[in-house]
Every structure is written in C-alpha cells, then in structure tokens.
Motif scaffolding. Sequence first.
Motif, PDB file in Angstrom:
ATOM      1  N   ASP A 164       3.710   7.616  -2.816  1.00 21.22           N
ATOM      2  CA  ASP A 164       2.954   6.448  -2.556  1.00 21.22           C
ATOM      3  C   ASP A 164       4.499   5.188  -2.266  1.00 21.22           C
ATOM      4  N   ARG A 184      -4.226  -5.237   9.964  1.00 23.56           N
ATOM      5  CA  ARG A 184      -4.255  -4.551   8.923  1.00 23.56           C
ATOM      6  C   ARG A 184      -2.804  -4.499   7.803  1.00 23.56           C
ATOM      7  N   ARG A 239       0.485  -1.254  -0.194  1.00 22.60           N
ATOM      8  CA  ARG A 239       0.137  -0.326   0.111  1.00 22.60           C
ATOM      9  C   ARG A 239       1.012   0.838  -0.013  1.00 22.60           C
ATOM     10  N   SER A 240       0.305   2.566   0.462  1.00 25.62           N
ATOM     11  CA  SER A 240       0.910   3.671   0.115  1.00 25.62           C
ATOM     12  C   SER A 240       2.024   3.480   1.191  1.00 25.62           C
ATOM     13  N   GLU A 286       1.502   6.188   4.244  1.00 23.95           N
ATOM     14  CA  GLU A 286       0.452   5.628   5.177  1.00 23.95           C
ATOM     15  C   GLU A 286       1.721   5.473   7.245  1.00 23.95           C
TER      16      GLU A 286
END
Length: 287
Positions: free
Chosen positions: A217, A129, A111-112, A115
Amino acid sequence: MRQQPRTDSRGILDPARLLRQVRFRRHLPAETLRPWVEHYWLVDWELTEPFEQHVVPHPAVNLVFRRDDDEPESAEVAGVGRELFSIKLTSTGRVSGVQFRPGGFHPFWRRSVAELTGRRWPVKSLADRWPPAAAVVAAASGGAGSRVAGHCDGTDAQRCRALDDLLTTWQPTADPVTDEVIGLVEEIRADRTVLRVDHFARRHEISVRRLQRLFLDRVGGGPKWVIRRYRLQEAIEQVTSGPPDWARLAADLGYSDQAHLVREFTAVTGVSPAAYARSVRLAHPIP
C-alpha cells in the motif's frame, strides 16, 4: 534526519561513465519535506552522440520534469520500477527529479502506491484522478494554480526552490503508518543482515501478512522484493568496486548460493556479474 544527500551510486550501472557524459548531482529538499523526500536529482547534458544509461531502480516513486533542446517541459510520475530502467539521451537537455523516500509518496498520492508500480504516468494523464496533477495541467496551460513551468530552468538553487514550492503546495500531512513504513524500509536498506521477511517481522513484532499489506500500500512492492532489491544493489556496487569473492558475497547478501546470485543479477541487469565486472574494468582500466 539526513543532513546531506546520499553520495553512493547504488543502482547506477557504470556510474563513472555516467559522470563523464552528464552533470549529475543531488540536493536535499526543504527541511519540512525531508520526512517524505529523499533528495532532488538534477541532470544536464550536452552530447555530440547519443548516450544510454541503465539503472536498477530503488523501491521509490520519482517525479520527473524534463526539457530537451527547445521542447516544452514535460512532467511524469514514475512508479516503483521492478525492471531495469534504460534511458537514451541525445543533444542537449535537463532533468529536475524528485526521488521520494520509499513510502514517502503516499502522503501526496493518498491512495495505494501499488497503482503506480511498474508504470510511468505523464502528469497530464492523471489530471482526472489526482488533484495535484490537475493543478499542474492548469498551470502549464496558463490557468489557475501553482506555477510549474520552469522546474528545469535556472541555477540548481532556483530549480530546487521551484520543486520545494510545488511539493509544499500539495500539502502532505504526517501519517504515523507512513512514518512506520518509511522507518522499516530505511532499516532494510541500512542493515544488510535483514535477509528474510519472517525474521524481520518477528524483530518488529508484526505479522508477515500486515507487513506485506503495509509495503504494497505505501511502498508499492512487497517486503521480500524490497529486501532482494537492496541486496542486489549492494552486489552491483561491490562488483563495480572490484571483483569480489562471489561465494562469500552471495552468502553475505542472503542468496542460497552463488548460482542464485548470478541468476538474479543477470535477470535484472541483463548481464552476468562476471560480464558486468569485465565491462567496467575494460571501460575504466586501473593505471
């Protein structure tokens, strides 16, 4: 592909003092992991009084296993740090760390990476997660999954092999976009003439906007910040080596003037370049 781990001290404030207080070394990961992992870093200490170390972080994610005295081993994911990182060590302990290449954590995180930026996450807090974290928690509690306890145990070879085994079970896969970003960041690090985002984007025939999106990202920080961070680390390393020509150093590293360099150096490290140079000289006088 790198055949030896880096030997520079970029980002480490007063590296000579660090090496007097602790055993610090770097090792390369298994060859299959080198596209994404910069190196493993191992630290062991036995201290009679507390020791505090300061580091100007690289634009990279770290996975850190730590054991103090007889405490259970802990694990955390440290996102890209934008501020000065400080840690206080006491008594005895060990750390086994993974420094991913800038952009290299994305195939594991998927994912990015933005975060994680500016935060340090206990692995157990990510279990709901991030599937690899769930496996870590299950293994640590005696459930199913890969064995993770003991990354701070044994010889250097055993500790590195435990990290190799763990990362391999997370099954990173090659991604041409990630490979592109890793190559771009490596060029910024190695080529000190890279000073402006627009010039760099033009060199690679890519728009500034796309470059910014890719870096946020995959790396966790924008290209301008990455350029400034690497140039500042060069300044710190040069100051550690001896008093430089401040005006020339500022110009070489792309600062508008000497005052700009002084402001950024002071904002990140907490001391001016001159004060830092004096402190290093007083701590390590030339015979």
